[in-house]
Write a protein that holds these residues in place. Structure first.
Motif, PDB file in Angstrom:
ATOM      1  N   MET A   1       0.979  92.326 -25.229  1.00 11.07           N
ATOM      2  CA  MET A   1       1.983  91.323 -25.557  1.00 11.07           C
ATOM      3  C   MET A   1       3.213  91.997 -26.165  1.00 11.07           C
ATOM      4  O   MET A   1       3.100  93.008 -26.867  1.00 11.07           O
ATOM      5  CB  MET A   1       1.423  90.317 -26.561  1.00 11.07           C
ATOM      6  N   ALA A   2       4.376  91.416 -25.913  1.00 10.42           N
ATOM      7  CA  ALA A   2       5.612  91.939 -26.495  1.00 10.42           C
ATOM      8  C   ALA A   2       5.657  91.627 -27.987  1.00 10.42           C
ATOM      9  O   ALA A   2       5.040  90.655 -28.453  1.00 10.42           O
ATOM     10  CB  ALA A   2       6.806  91.308 -25.789  1.00 10.42           C
ATOM     11  N   PRO A   3       6.380  92.433 -28.763  1.00 10.58           N
ATOM     12  CA  PRO A   3       6.529  92.131 -30.201  1.00 10.58           C
ATOM     13  C   PRO A   3       7.191  90.777 -30.415  1.00 10.58           C
ATOM     14  O   PRO A   3       7.975  90.307 -29.582  1.00 10.58           O
ATOM     15  CB  PRO A   3       7.429  93.269 -30.703  1.00 10.58           C
ATOM     16  N   GLU A   4       6.867  90.141 -31.536  1.00 15.50           N
ATOM     17  CA  GLU A   4       7.470  88.859 -31.876  1.00 15.50           C
ATOM     18  C   GLU A   4       8.943  89.046 -32.213  1.00 15.50           C
ATOM     19  O   GLU A   4       9.291  89.911 -33.025  1.00 15.50           O
ATOM     20  CB  GLU A   4       6.755  88.241 -33.092  1.00 15.50           C
ATOM     21  N   PRO A   5       9.829  88.254 -31.621  1.00 15.05           N
ATOM     22  CA  PRO A   5      11.249  88.379 -31.953  1.00 15.05           C
ATOM     23  C   PRO A   5      11.577  87.829 -33.339  1.00 15.05           C
ATOM     24  O   PRO A   5      12.579  88.208 -33.938  1.00 15.05           O
ATOM     25  CB  PRO A   5      11.944  87.562 -30.860  1.00 15.05           C
ATOM     26  N   ARG A   6      10.752  86.924 -33.854  1.00 15.32           N
ATOM     27  CA  ARG A   6      10.997  86.321 -35.157  1.00 15.32           C
ATOM     28  C   ARG A   6       9.776  86.565 -36.047  1.00 15.32           C
ATOM     29  O   ARG A   6       8.719  85.972 -35.834  1.00 15.32           O
ATOM     30  CB  ARG A   6      11.272  84.822 -35.018  1.00 15.32           C
ATOM     31  N   PHE A   7       9.913  87.450 -37.019  1.00 13.90           N
ATOM     32  CA  PHE A   7       8.810  87.830 -37.894  1.00 13.90           C
ATOM     33  C   PHE A   7       8.812  86.908 -39.112  1.00 13.90           C
ATOM     34  O   PHE A   7       9.624  87.049 -40.023  1.00 13.90           O
ATOM     35  CB  PHE A   7       8.980  89.293 -38.314  1.00 13.90           C
ATOM     36  N   VAL A   8       7.915  85.918 -39.105  1.00 11.05           N
ATOM     37  CA  VAL A   8       7.820  84.957 -40.196  1.00 11.05           C
ATOM     38  C   VAL A   8       6.372  84.484 -40.268  1.00 11.05           C
ATOM     39  O   VAL A   8       5.653  84.481 -39.267  1.00 11.05           O
ATOM     40  CB  VAL A   8       8.780  83.759 -39.961  1.00 11.05           C
ATOM     41  N   CYS A   9       5.927  84.124 -41.473  1.00 11.74           N
ATOM     42  CA  CYS A   9       4.535  83.687 -41.621  1.00 11.74           C
ATOM     43  C   CYS A   9       4.324  82.353 -40.904  1.00 11.74           C
ATOM     44  O   CYS A   9       5.174  81.462 -40.938  1.00 11.74           O
ATOM     45  CB  CYS A   9       4.167  83.564 -43.097  1.00 11.74           C
ATOM     46  N   ARG A  10       3.176  82.248 -40.244  1.00 12.08           N
ATOM     47  CA  ARG A  10       2.844  81.051 -39.475  1.00 12.08           C
ATOM     48  C   ARG A  10       1.398  80.661 -39.735  1.00 12.08           C
ATOM     49  O   ARG A  10       0.522  81.514 -39.841  1.00 12.08           O
ATOM     50  CB  ARG A  10       3.047  81.297 -37.973  1.00 12.08           C
ATOM     51  N   PHE A  11       1.138  79.357 -39.839  1.00 13.60           N
ATOM     52  CA  PHE A  11      -0.223  78.834 -40.002  1.00 13.60           C
ATOM     53  C   PHE A  11      -0.927  79.522 -41.170  1.00 13.60           C
ATOM     54  O   PHE A  11      -2.081  79.941 -41.067  1.00 13.60           O
ATOM     55  CB  PHE A  11      -1.013  78.992 -38.702  1.00 13.60           C
ATOM     56  N   ALA A  12      -0.202  79.636 -42.290  1.00  9.36           N
ATOM     57  CA  ALA A  12      -0.723  80.369 -43.450  1.00  9.36           C
ATOM     58  C   ALA A  12      -1.719  79.553 -44.272  1.00  9.36           C
ATOM     59  O   ALA A  12      -2.548  80.128 -44.980  1.00  9.36           O
ATOM     60  CB  ALA A  12       0.440  80.809 -44.346  1.00  9.36           C
ATOM     61  N   ALA A  13      -1.651  78.235 -44.196  1.00 14.54           N
ATOM     62  CA  ALA A  13      -2.542  77.384 -44.991  1.00 14.54           C
ATOM     63  C   ALA A  13      -3.793  77.021 -44.206  1.00 14.54           C
ATOM     64  O   ALA A  13      -3.772  76.927 -42.974  1.00 14.54           O
ATOM     65  CB  ALA A  13      -1.816  76.112 -45.414  1.00 14.54           C
ATOM     66  N   GLU A  14      -4.877  76.812 -44.939  1.00 10.99           N
ATOM     67  CA  GLU A  14      -6.104  76.329 -44.300  1.00 10.99           C
ATOM     68  C   GLU A  14      -5.885  74.907 -43.769  1.00 10.99           C
ATOM     69  O   GLU A  14      -5.137  74.131 -44.355  1.00 10.99           O
ATOM     70  CB  GLU A  14      -7.251  76.301 -45.308  1.00 10.99           C
ATOM     71  N   PRO A  15      -6.529  74.559 -42.663  1.00 11.66           N
ATOM     72  CA  PRO A  15      -6.472  73.155 -42.226  1.00 11.66           C
ATOM     73  C   PRO A  15      -7.204  72.266 -43.230  1.00 11.66           C
ATOM     74  O   PRO A  15      -7.936  72.765 -44.098  1.00 11.66           O
ATOM     75  CB  PRO A  15      -7.201  73.194 -40.875  1.00 11.66           C
ATOM     76  N   PRO A  16      -7.014  70.956 -43.159  1.00 16.07           N
ATOM     77  CA  PRO A  16      -7.726  70.064 -44.083  1.00 16.07           C
ATOM     78  C   PRO A  16      -9.230  70.322 -44.057  1.00 16.07           C
ATOM     79  O   PRO A  16      -9.827  70.451 -42.989  1.00 16.07           O
ATOM     80  CB  PRO A  16      -7.375  68.669 -43.560  1.00 16.07           C
ATOM     81  N   GLN A  17      -9.810  70.394 -45.255  1.00 16.21           N
ATOM     82  CA  GLN A  17     -11.232  70.701 -45.376  1.00 16.21           C
ATOM     83  C   GLN A  17     -12.086  69.476 -45.701  1.00 16.21           C
ATOM     84  O   GLN A  17     -13.287  69.482 -45.506  1.00 16.21           O
ATOM     85  CB  GLN A  17     -11.445  71.768 -46.457  1.00 16.21           C
ATOM     86  N   GLU A  18     -11.464  68.444 -46.238  1.00 19.73           N
ATOM     87  CA  GLU A  18     -12.194  67.244 -46.634  1.00 19.73           C
ATOM     88  C   GLU A  18     -11.495  66.023 -46.048  1.00 19.73           C
ATOM     89  O   GLU A  18     -10.327  66.074 -45.660  1.00 19.73           O
ATOM     90  CB  GLU A  18     -12.233  67.109 -48.166  1.00 19.73           C
ATOM     91  N   GLY A  19     -12.215  64.914 -46.013  1.00 16.43           N
ATOM     92  CA  GLY A  19     -11.572  63.659 -45.648  1.00 16.43           C
ATOM     93  C   GLY A  19     -10.677  63.187 -46.785  1.00 16.43           C
ATOM     94  O   GLY A  19     -10.581  63.820 -47.843  1.00 16.43           O
ATOM     95  N   LEU A  20     -10.005  62.071 -46.576  1.00 18.09           N
ATOM     96  CA  LEU A  20      -9.181  61.519 -47.642  1.00 18.09           C
ATOM     97  C   LEU A  20     -10.057  61.144 -48.839  1.00 18.09           C
ATOM     98  O   LEU A  20     -11.198  60.702 -48.664  1.00 18.09           O
ATOM     99  CB  LEU A  20      -8.413  60.296 -47.136  1.00 18.09           C
TER     100      LEU A  20
END
Length: 210
Positions: A1-20
């Protein structure tokens, strides 16, 4: 794969772990948030907030060792309270969440007063991410409700690059994403189950951008 043109953090947080939240945990979170509201009332510009109504919770997200549970709450004077309840999660079975704390703020800009909105949004900065050449992104919790039916998933996009996403839970979502990075700001987009975009809003009004 080619290098990323925009170096920034992505999807850094965990998805929801519990219901409401529900039951005693919901009551504990409400008490913590309303204590922050009580403190907010002591400020000069927030003395006419009115009485809080029903507290509404949004999906939890965990970033940098803390879990964040967004909250909104209408008042008897037509304003909206919003904020974050956060805690250090229990990493081991049998442990309890610790260091419970909350923030609270208010706004007169509500969805009822702005029928042109396609997404009702709240946001709060919780940290920073240091990028290249001294640039710093504001790590921001964004939460809300689409005002159009048919939504399935919500994304946060920075210069059309997806940096987070969240499935809707009872029409509510929470995102954790880098904002205000290298001159780019977040857009929030709602997609249906066929990946058709049905709504988009910026975190910033035209006046803010000007």
């Amino acid at each position: 794969m080619a290098p990323e043109p925009r170096f920034v953090c992505r999807f850094a947080a965990e998805p929801p772990q519990e219901g409401l939240p529900y039951g005693r945990w919901s009551e504990r979170l409400q008490e913590t948030f309303l204590a922050a509201v009580l403190e907010l009332r002591s400020s000069e510009d927030a003395q006419d907030l009115g009485d809080p109504g029903e507290v509404v919770f949004y999906p939890d997200r965990t970033w940098n060792g803390r879990t964040y549970q967004p909250v909104t709450c209408g008042t008897t004077t037509g304003l909206e309270l919003f904020g974050l309840v956060s805690w250090i999660p229990a990493w081991e079975e049998g442990d309890e969440p610790s260091d419970l704390r909350a923030t609270a703020d208010w706004t007169a800009e509500t969805a009822d007063a702005n029928p042109e909105w396609t997404i009702d949004l709240c946001d709060e900065v919780i940290g920073g991410w240091r990028g290249e050449n001294g640039n710093v992104a504001a790590i921001t919790v964004v939460w809300g409700t689409p005002m159009r039916d048919g939504g399935h998933v919500v994304t946060a996009e920075l210069a059309d690059l997806a940096v987070d996403q969240c499935l809707l839970v009872e029409r509510r979502f929470t995102l954790v994403a880098p904002d205000d990075y290298r001159g780019d700001t977040l857009d929030v987009k709602v997609f249906d189950q066929r990946n058709n975009q049905i709504a988009v809003e910026s975190l910033y009004s035209d006046d803010d951008e000007d």
